[in-house]
Design a protein around this motif. Structure first.
Motif, PDB file in Angstrom:
ATOM      1  N   ILE A  62      12.835  11.634  -2.646  1.00 46.22           N
ATOM      2  CA  ILE A  62      12.554  10.210  -2.557  1.00 46.22           C
ATOM      3  C   ILE A  62      11.927   9.763  -3.872  1.00 46.22           C
ATOM      4  CG2 ILE A  62      11.255   8.419  -1.341  1.00 46.22           C
ATOM      5  CD1 ILE A  62      11.355  10.238   1.140  1.00 46.22           C
ATOM      6  N   TYR A  63      12.655   8.970  -4.636  1.00 48.84           N
ATOM      7  CA  TYR A  63      12.155   8.427  -5.892  1.00 48.84           C
ATOM      8  C   TYR A  63      11.527   7.056  -5.616  1.00 48.84           C
ATOM      9  CZ  TYR A  63      15.045  12.003  -8.153  1.00 48.84           C
ATOM     10  OH  TYR A  63      15.603  13.187  -8.542  1.00 48.84           O
ATOM     11  N   THR A  64      10.383   6.794  -6.211  1.00 47.49           N
ATOM     12  CA  THR A  64       9.697   5.528  -5.987  1.00 47.49           C
ATOM     13  C   THR A  64       8.951   5.117  -7.250  1.00 47.49           C
ATOM     14  OG1 THR A  64       8.173   4.353  -4.508  1.00 47.49           O
ATOM     15  CG2 THR A  64       7.626   6.627  -5.059  1.00 47.49           C
ATOM     16  N   ALA A  65       8.787   3.800  -7.435  1.00 45.71           N
ATOM     17  CA  ALA A  65       8.164   3.294  -8.654  1.00 45.71           C
ATOM     18  C   ALA A  65       6.652   3.361  -8.607  1.00 45.71           C
ATOM     19  CB  ALA A  65       8.612   1.851  -8.915  1.00 45.71           C
ATOM     20  N   GLN A  66       6.067   3.181  -7.422  1.00 44.72           N
ATOM     21  CA  GLN A  66       4.621   3.158  -7.310  1.00 44.72           C
ATOM     22  C   GLN A  66       4.193   3.878  -6.040  1.00 44.72           C
ATOM     23  OE1 GLN A  66       2.746  -0.640  -7.880  1.00 44.72           O
ATOM     24  NE2 GLN A  66       4.326  -1.379  -9.262  1.00 44.72           N
ATOM     25  N   VAL A  67       3.107   4.608  -6.143  1.00 45.35           N
ATOM     26  CA  VAL A  67       2.534   5.309  -4.994  1.00 45.35           C
ATOM     27  C   VAL A  67       1.049   4.997  -4.950  1.00 45.35           C
ATOM     28  CG1 VAL A  67       2.143   7.515  -3.846  1.00 45.35           C
ATOM     29  CG2 VAL A  67       4.210   7.181  -5.209  1.00 45.35           C
ATOM     30  N   HIS A  68       0.606   4.459  -3.840  1.00 48.24           N
ATOM     31  CA  HIS A  68      -0.827   4.197  -3.700  1.00 48.24           C
ATOM     32  C   HIS A  68      -1.551   5.534  -3.544  1.00 48.24           C
ATOM     33  CE1 HIS A  68      -4.651   2.706  -2.180  1.00 48.24           C
ATOM     34  NE2 HIS A  68      -4.279   1.489  -2.533  1.00 48.24           N
ATOM     35  N   PRO A  69      -2.694   5.710  -4.217  1.00 48.54           N
ATOM     36  CA  PRO A  69      -3.404   6.996  -4.120  1.00 48.54           C
ATOM     37  C   PRO A  69      -3.736   7.398  -2.696  1.00 48.54           C
ATOM     38  CG  PRO A  69      -4.327   5.655  -5.875  1.00 48.54           C
ATOM     39  CD  PRO A  69      -3.353   4.779  -5.149  1.00 48.54           C
ATOM     40  N   ASP A  70      -3.908   6.433  -1.799  1.00 45.00           N
ATOM     41  CA  ASP A  70      -4.269   6.737  -0.410  1.00 45.00           C
ATOM     42  C   ASP A  70      -3.075   6.741   0.530  1.00 45.00           C
ATOM     43  OD1 ASP A  70      -6.937   6.863  -1.161  1.00 45.00           O
ATOM     44  OD2 ASP A  70      -7.256   4.721  -0.810  1.00 45.00           O
ATOM     45  N   PHE A  71      -1.848   6.732  -0.025  1.00 47.09           N
ATOM     46  CA  PHE A  71      -0.686   6.625   0.861  1.00 47.09           C
ATOM     47  C   PHE A  71      -0.605   7.793   1.835  1.00 47.09           C
ATOM     48  CE2 PHE A  71       3.735   7.682   1.890  1.00 47.09           C
ATOM     49  CZ  PHE A  71       4.078   6.536   2.591  1.00 47.09           C
ATOM     50  N   GLY A  72      -0.898   9.001   1.363  1.00 44.98           N
ATOM     51  CA  GLY A  72      -0.823  10.157   2.250  1.00 44.98           C
ATOM     52  C   GLY A  72      -1.740  10.023   3.439  1.00 44.98           C
ATOM     53  N   ARG A 119      -2.842   7.208   4.691  1.00 45.33           N
ATOM     54  CA  ARG A 119      -2.416   6.074   5.506  1.00 45.33           C
ATOM     55  C   ARG A 119      -1.204   6.402   6.371  1.00 45.33           C
ATOM     56  NH1 ARG A 119      -2.547   1.017   1.220  1.00 45.33           N
ATOM     57  NH2 ARG A 119      -4.771   1.102   0.719  1.00 45.33           N
ATOM     58  N   SER A 120      -0.354   7.297   5.877  1.00 41.85           N
ATOM     59  CA  SER A 120       0.897   7.568   6.583  1.00 41.85           C
ATOM     60  C   SER A 120       0.787   8.700   7.591  1.00 41.85           C
ATOM     61  CB  SER A 120       1.998   7.901   5.566  1.00 41.85           C
ATOM     62  OG  SER A 120       1.636   9.059   4.827  1.00 41.85           O
ATOM     63  N   GLY A 121      -0.294   9.478   7.550  1.00 38.92           N
ATOM     64  CA  GLY A 121      -0.452  10.571   8.504  1.00 38.92           C
ATOM     65  C   GLY A 121       0.538  11.689   8.255  1.00 38.92           C
ATOM     66  N   ASP A 122       0.987  12.319   9.341  1.00 40.11           N
ATOM     67  CA  ASP A 122       1.854  13.482   9.223  1.00 40.11           C
ATOM     68  C   ASP A 122       3.282  13.125   8.814  1.00 40.11           C
ATOM     69  OD1 ASP A 122      -0.219  15.102   9.976  1.00 40.11           O
ATOM     70  OD2 ASP A 122       0.296  15.027  12.109  1.00 40.11           O
ATOM     71  N   ARG A 123       3.672  11.875   8.998  1.00 41.24           N
ATOM     72  CA  ARG A 123       5.075  11.518   8.816  1.00 41.24           C
ATOM     73  C   ARG A 123       5.574  11.779   7.391  1.00 41.24           C
ATOM     74  NH1 ARG A 123       7.868   8.338  12.404  1.00 41.24           N
ATOM     75  NH2 ARG A 123       6.784   7.829  14.327  1.00 41.24           N
ATOM     76  N   ALA A 124       4.746  11.493   6.403  1.00 48.61           N
ATOM     77  CA  ALA A 124       5.207  11.584   5.018  1.00 48.61           C
ATOM     78  C   ALA A 124       4.957  12.940   4.381  1.00 48.61           C
ATOM     79  CB  ALA A 124       4.539  10.493   4.183  1.00 48.61           C
ATOM     80  N   ARG A 125       4.376  13.865   5.105  1.00 50.76           N
ATOM     81  CA  ARG A 125       4.004  15.145   4.495  1.00 50.76           C
ATOM     82  C   ARG A 125       5.208  16.001   4.143  1.00 50.76           C
ATOM     83  NH1 ARG A 125      -1.425  16.828   7.990  1.00 50.76           N
ATOM     84  NH2 ARG A 125      -2.681  15.024   7.312  1.00 50.76           N
TER      85      ARG A 125
END
Length: 395
Positions: A35-45, A47-53
């Protein structure tokens, strides 16, 4: 047959919102796709919980992914509100510097961050899942930007937005309402594949109160709902928070209760769904409402505005009612009519299951399989195996 090499390109990762729910659905279909993305918030992990791991997230770096001398583009502000105009102006350079030549299929996921601007190889199929064209560029009814340079930046970006859209091979979007906006903005006709909704079991409607779940901002028009319940003396429970919360609390009568922010687990454990007569969504500009489908999945009828995208989810007089005018009187009349009717929870559940994650996966995978076959046939290239063809071979 070799499996298709797939990459997913997503505008930015800030909060786990509706676009990220769809991204999660795409990741389930193509679990090995980066998954390529332009910006990632430092707290995204967090905020998203287990789903994005399990996501293979690769933040782009200025002037090309893989540059060792630069760091990923992070932002401490909500990425969907690009406050700095040069952020938008730099995005075309950022996206077009990404090398995607080695992939057979590229799926871009965008709502304004120009992820569809990526360049792909001649042998690569580019499918864009457009959540909506950027309203700042394409909605003439939107108030002008507060700062003139923001407005200028969007006017400059509009021709590029259109130009980049013409390079996309296939378009997919969430609803017919958004599809019409895509056609007006880009002159492209998208396929409508409704987003995947994770259903939390089943249930049935209660008899204690009406329920609202969502943001407390002007766009949600919760004031219409509160005033209608005030006039009718109907009990209403409100779940959520937002910039208009203080104003709405001052407007609320004695039958209106604010529950604050609640997770889905809290809503189920505290029987918030189970005691509700119906979910009411008063928003006038709703495109696709995940909460409405989740409520239907719990056997709860839904009341919403017929001019919004909710009309593509709620079956009028079968799984809920749609009020005709964006007024307190029209909503109040619809609530009174609702109370004279009977709605069956199983009908609501059956409707919700049409938007389940498995349905999305099947529809999207089938659409891409057909698109790949046509694309490869025109290009004279041996088609790779899709997720569907791999399952068929294994079965």
């Amino acid at each position: 047959m070799a499996p298709a090499r797939v990459a997913i390109v997503h505008d930015c990762l800030d909060i786990y919102g509706d676009p990220e729910r769809i991204l999660d659905g795409l990741h389930h279909i193509y679990p090995h796709a980066p998954i390529y993305t332009a910006q990632v918030h430092p707290d995204f992990g967090a905020r998203s919980g287990d789903r994005a791991r399990t996501w293979d997230i690769r933040p782009l770096r200025p002037w090309g992914y893989g540059n060792r001398h630069t760091s990923p583009v992070y932002t401490s502000r909500p990425s969907r509100q690009f406050a700095q105009p040069w952020t938008d102006l730099a995005l075309p350079l950022l996206w077009e510097s990404l090398d995607l030549q080695d992939y057979d299929l590229v799926i871009s996921s965008t709502w304004g961050g120009l992820a569809h601007g990526v360049r792909v190889g001649a042998h690569t199929l580019h499918v864009c899942y457009c959540h909506q064209p950027d309203r700042r560029r394409w909605d003439p009814t939107l108030p002008p930007e507060r700062w003139p340079w923001n407005r200028i930046a969007q006017l400059v970006m509009r021709p590029y937005d259109f130009y980049a859209a013409q390079r996309v091979d296939r378009w997919v979007t969430t609803s017919h309402r958004v599809a019409r906006r895509v056609e007006r903005a880009y002159g492209r006709s998208p396929e409508v594949i409704a987003p995947p909704v994770k259903l939390q079991g089943q249930g049935q409607a209660g008899e204690r109160y009406y329920l609202y779940i969502g943001p407390l901002d002007r766009a949600a028009h919760v004031d219409l709902l509160i005033e209608a319940c005030n006039q009718l003396k109907r009990p209403l429970q409100i779940v959520g928070t937002g910039p208009e919360e203080e104003t709405l609390r001052a407007l609320a009568g004695e039958t209106v209760e604010f529950l604050g922010v609640r997770s889905q687990a809290d809503l189920l454990e505290d029987h918030v769904y189970a005691n509700a007569m119906a979910l009411i969504v008063p928003g006038l500009a709703v495109d696709f409402h995940f909460g409405a489908v989740e409520a239907l999945g719990r056997g709860l009828p839904v009341i919403g505005f017929e001019g919004a995208g909710l009309a593509e989810v709620v079956l009028h007089y079968r799984t809920g009612l749609l009020f005709k005018e964006p007024t307190v009187a029209s909503l109040g009349e619809t609530i009174e009519e609702f109370e004279r009717l009977r709605f069956f929870s199983q009908a609501c559940i059956d409707r919700a299951e049409e938007f389940a994650e498995t349905v999305f996966a099947s529809k999207f995978d089938w659409y891409v399989a057909q698109a790949l076959d046509e694309f490869q046939a025109r290009s004279g290239i041996q088609p790779p195996a899709t997720a569907m063809s791999r399952r068929e071979a294994e079965g």
